[in-house]
Motif scaffolding. Structure first.
Motif, PDB file in Angstrom:
ATOM      1  N   THR A  78       0.833  -1.210   0.000  1.00 44.69           N
ATOM      2  CA  THR A  78       0.000   0.000   0.000  1.00 44.69           C
ATOM      3  C   THR A  78       0.857   1.246   0.000  1.00 44.69           C
ATOM      4  N   LEU A  79       1.886   1.253   0.840  1.00 42.01           N
ATOM      5  CA  LEU A  79       2.785   2.401   0.899  1.00 42.01           C
ATOM      6  C   LEU A  79       3.548   2.587  -0.405  1.00 42.01           C
ATOM      7  N   ALA A  80       3.970   1.481  -1.028  1.00 42.22           N
ATOM      8  CA  ALA A  80       4.704   1.567  -2.287  1.00 42.22           C
ATOM      9  C   ALA A  80       3.835   2.178  -3.387  1.00 42.22           C
ATOM     10  N   PHE A  81       2.579   1.721  -3.514  1.00 42.70           N
ATOM     11  CA  PHE A  81       1.682   2.273  -4.525  1.00 42.70           C
ATOM     12  C   PHE A  81       1.347   3.731  -4.229  1.00 42.70           C
ATOM     13  N   TYR A  82       1.234   4.071  -2.948  1.00 44.57           N
ATOM     14  CA  TYR A  82       0.936   5.454  -2.552  1.00 44.57           C
ATOM     15  C   TYR A  82       2.045   6.396  -3.007  1.00 44.57           C
ATOM     16  N   MET A  83       3.290   6.026  -2.768  1.00 54.55           N
ATOM     17  CA  MET A  83       4.417   6.877  -3.150  1.00 54.55           C
ATOM     18  C   MET A  83       4.614   6.901  -4.662  1.00 54.55           C
TER      19      MET A  83
ATOM     20  N   MET B  18       2.057   9.240  -6.112  1.00 53.21           N
ATOM     21  CA  MET B  18       2.439  10.634  -5.863  1.00 53.21           C
ATOM     22  C   MET B  18       3.478  11.112  -6.873  1.00 53.21           C
ATOM     23  N   LEU B  19       4.497  10.289  -7.107  1.00 50.45           N
ATOM     24  CA  LEU B  19       5.553  10.679  -8.042  1.00 50.45           C
ATOM     25  C   LEU B  19       5.017  10.793  -9.465  1.00 50.45           C
ATOM     26  N   MET B  20       4.208   9.845  -9.909  1.00 50.27           N
ATOM     27  CA  MET B  20       3.696   9.869 -11.267  1.00 50.27           C
ATOM     28  C   MET B  20       2.806  11.085 -11.502  1.00 50.27           C
ATOM     29  N   VAL B  21       1.918  11.378 -10.567  1.00 49.21           N
ATOM     30  CA  VAL B  21       1.007  12.517 -10.727  1.00 49.21           C
ATOM     31  C   VAL B  21       1.781  13.822 -10.802  1.00 49.21           C
ATOM     32  N   ARG B  22       2.745  13.992  -9.927  1.00 48.45           N
ATOM     33  CA  ARG B  22       3.514  15.240  -9.919  1.00 48.45           C
ATOM     34  C   ARG B  22       4.437  15.340 -11.117  1.00 48.45           C
ATOM     35  N   THR B  23       5.002  14.227 -11.557  1.00 49.70           N
ATOM     36  CA  THR B  23       5.858  14.251 -12.751  1.00 49.70           C
ATOM     37  C   THR B  23       5.055  14.635 -13.989  1.00 49.70           C
TER      38      THR B  23
ATOM     39  N   THR C 201       7.509  15.638  -4.330  1.00 49.50           N
ATOM     40  CA  THR C 201       7.014  14.482  -3.567  1.00 49.50           C
ATOM     41  C   THR C 201       7.766  14.324  -2.260  1.00 49.50           C
ATOM     42  N   ALA C 202       9.091  14.409  -2.307  1.00 49.10           N
ATOM     43  CA  ALA C 202       9.904  14.233  -1.104  1.00 49.10           C
ATOM     44  C   ALA C 202       9.639  15.338  -0.096  1.00 49.10           C
ATOM     45  N   ALA C 203       9.539  16.578  -0.581  1.00 50.06           N
ATOM     46  CA  ALA C 203       9.288  17.691   0.335  1.00 50.06           C
ATOM     47  C   ALA C 203       7.908  17.572   0.984  1.00 50.06           C
ATOM     48  N   THR C 204       6.922  17.101   0.217  1.00 51.52           N
ATOM     49  CA  THR C 204       5.574  16.920   0.768  1.00 51.52           C
ATOM     50  C   THR C 204       5.567  15.841   1.846  1.00 51.52           C
ATOM     51  N   LEU C 205       6.222  14.725   1.566  1.00 46.55           N
ATOM     52  CA  LEU C 205       6.298  13.650   2.561  1.00 46.55           C
ATOM     53  C   LEU C 205       7.015  14.109   3.820  1.00 46.55           C
ATOM     54  N   ASN C 206       8.064  14.887   3.640  1.00 43.83           N
ATOM     55  CA  ASN C 206       8.814  15.389   4.785  1.00 43.83           C
ATOM     56  C   ASN C 206       7.993  16.399   5.573  1.00 43.83           C
ATOM     57  N   GLN C 207       7.339  17.301   4.883  1.00 42.21           N
ATOM     58  CA  GLN C 207       6.550  18.343   5.536  1.00 42.21           C
ATOM     59  C   GLN C 207       5.409  17.747   6.358  1.00 42.21           C
ATOM     60  N   ASN C 208       4.817  16.671   5.868  1.00 41.65           N
ATOM     61  CA  ASN C 208       3.694  16.031   6.565  1.00 41.65           C
ATOM     62  C   ASN C 208       4.145  14.976   7.572  1.00 41.65           C
ATOM     63  N   SER C 209       5.457  14.922   7.831  1.00 42.66           N
ATOM     64  CA  SER C 209       6.037  13.984   8.799  1.00 42.66           C
ATOM     65  C   SER C 209       5.808  12.527   8.415  1.00 42.66           C
ATOM     66  N   GLU C 210       5.536  12.269   7.143  1.00 41.16           N
ATOM     67  CA  GLU C 210       5.337  10.888   6.694  1.00 41.16           C
ATOM     68  C   GLU C 210       6.659  10.129   6.635  1.00 41.16           C
TER      69      GLU C 210
ATOM     70  N   ALA D   2      12.809   3.200  -2.579  1.00 38.62           N
ATOM     71  CA  ALA D   2      12.640   2.106  -3.532  1.00 38.62           C
ATOM     72  C   ALA D   2      11.414   2.263  -4.433  1.00 38.62           C
ATOM     73  N   PRO D   3      10.224   2.615  -3.911  1.00 45.04           N
ATOM     74  CA  PRO D   3       9.068   2.784  -4.821  1.00 45.04           C
ATOM     75  C   PRO D   3       9.280   3.898  -5.851  1.00 45.04           C
ATOM     76  N   LEU D   4       9.970   4.960  -5.441  1.00 50.24           N
ATOM     77  CA  LEU D   4      10.231   6.059  -6.376  1.00 50.24           C
ATOM     78  C   LEU D   4      11.201   5.627  -7.471  1.00 50.24           C
ATOM     79  N   ILE D   5      12.210   4.845  -7.101  1.00 51.42           N
ATOM     80  CA  ILE D   5      13.190   4.393  -8.094  1.00 51.42           C
ATOM     81  C   ILE D   5      12.553   3.414  -9.080  1.00 51.42           C
ATOM     82  N   ILE D   6      11.731   2.496  -8.586  1.00 54.91           N
ATOM     83  CA  ILE D   6      11.046   1.555  -9.481  1.00 54.91           C
ATOM     84  C   ILE D   6      10.112   2.305 -10.427  1.00 54.91           C
TER      85      ILE D   6
END
Length: 362
Positions: free
Chosen positions: A8-13, A16-21, A82-91, A107-111
């Motif tokens: 679930t976490l892998a698909f979530y991240m 996020m990356l695909m939508v923002r890219t 994506t990284a800044a959003t995850l960091n800002q939200n303490s995720e 890893a999910p972002l690299i894949i």
């Protein structure tokens, strides 16, 4: 050792990356296409027969080039957002508290970026190369009649001894080469003696047969019409087809074939070999962007250094593109070996990204 402890976490991240890219890429292409069209619309509409449909044709052929060029930029900016959003939200803190390492978080972002790289390579081969060939041929005729085929070469010049031969269009390969709208400048001691124009020229196996010939003798001032003329026993078809090989206009198999033909003709190919390898390393650079931009994901957001980390990630990404362009330029002029020119920046910045990640987080 499990890089994906939570599906679930892998698909979530990844989502996020695909939508923002995609959002960043769409914005970049829209703005740059509008600016580019403003600069070229005057030249396109200068042709009397051109109108709105030709402007849309230009956009159709130009947009794939912009997508190819700025897709890695979009992945970089998408990763940073994506990284800044995850960091800002303490995720990120939550994931680290759950036992995930920095590499497991990335890893999910690299894949996802590997999937983007594969799509980018296929897009370049299927869409970008033919569109670039058509647009290049159209630009050479000053946006006149649109060439029907993507493999048309326009305004090709070849030297045969003292004589100069210009073919407005060259189609076909090997023995099937066809020249159209040909002009032959017959020179003696660097002085023009006659001018010959022909509608079409075909290779007969040992010479060239020109049809619809009009010959003007400069010395006598007379003009003569001929049904056909045989010329150029020393001219080879590859002199026309290989006169101007552009790597961006050819797919990977086509470029590899052109390099083989150039080697058989005894011509230098180091620049084209570097471009051949870069057709793989270029799209694959998208996989580096999560690693280079990952510095924005770590560190405490409330420490006030989130913006500094985002800028550092952006600087690493842009430094890679500068090094990649410089290395490819060095490979094109033969200063670097082709494989080194294409792959050295990728390997160097992979090591830099890993070093920064390990030193700061692991």
């Amino acid at each position: 050792m499990d890089f994906f402890p939570s599906r679930t976490l892998a698909f979530y991240m990844a989502k996020m990356l695909m939508v923002r890219t995609i959002a960043v890429l769409a914005l970049l292409v829209l703005v740059l296409q509008a600016l580019d069209l403003l600069g070229e619309s005057g030249r396109i509409l200068a042709q009397e027969t051109n109108g709105q449909s030709q402007l849309w044709t230009y956009v159709t052929w130009r947009a794939p080039q912009l997508i190819q060029r700025f897709l890695p930029f979009a992945v970089l900016l998408g990763t940073i957002v994506t990284a800044a959003t995850l960091n800002q939200n303490s995720e990120v803190i939550s994931m680290k508290a759950g036992g995930l390492s920095a590499h497991q978080i990335l890893a999910p972002l690299i894949i996802t970026s590997m999937f983007v790289a594969l799509i980018s390579f296929m897009f370049n081969e299927i869409v970008v190369a033919p569109a670039t060939a058509k647009l290049s041929a159209w630009e050479k005729v000053d946006y006149g009649p649109v060439p029907a085929a993507s493999n048309v070469r326009t305004n090709v010049w070849v030297r045969d001894g003292d004589n100069l031969i210009n073919a407005k269009t060259v189609t076909g390969r090997g023995q099937q080469v066809v020249l159209e709208d040909i002009t032959i400048y017959d020179r003696t001691n660097s002085g023009l003696t006659s001018l010959m124009q022909s509608e079409e020229g075909r290779f007969s196996g040992s010479s060239w047969v020109l049809t619809g010939v009009t010959q003007f003798n400069v010395l006598t001032g007379t003009e003569e019409q001929k049904a056909s003329v045989t010329i150029g026993e020393s001219l080879r078809p590859d002199q026309f087809t290989l006169a101007d090989v552009k790597a961006d206009s050819l797919s990977f198999p086509q470029l590899r074939s052109a390099i083989a033909e150039l080697k058989e003709a005894g011509r230098p190919t180091m620049g084209l070999e570097a471009s051949l390898w870069h057709k793989i390393s270029g799209p694959l650079s998208a996989t580096l962007m999560p690693l280079l931009g990952a510095v924005a994901a770590f560190g405490l957001a409330r420490s006030g250094q989130l913006f500094v980390r985002a800028v550092l990630g952006m600087a690493l990404g842009f430094a890679y593109f500068v090094a990649d362009n410089f290395s490819l330029a060095m490979g094109t002029i033969g200063a670097y070996p082709p494989i080194l020119a294409a792959w050295a920046p990728f390997i160097l910045f992979f090591l830099i990204g890993e070093t920064v990640l390990i030193r700061t987080e692991e």
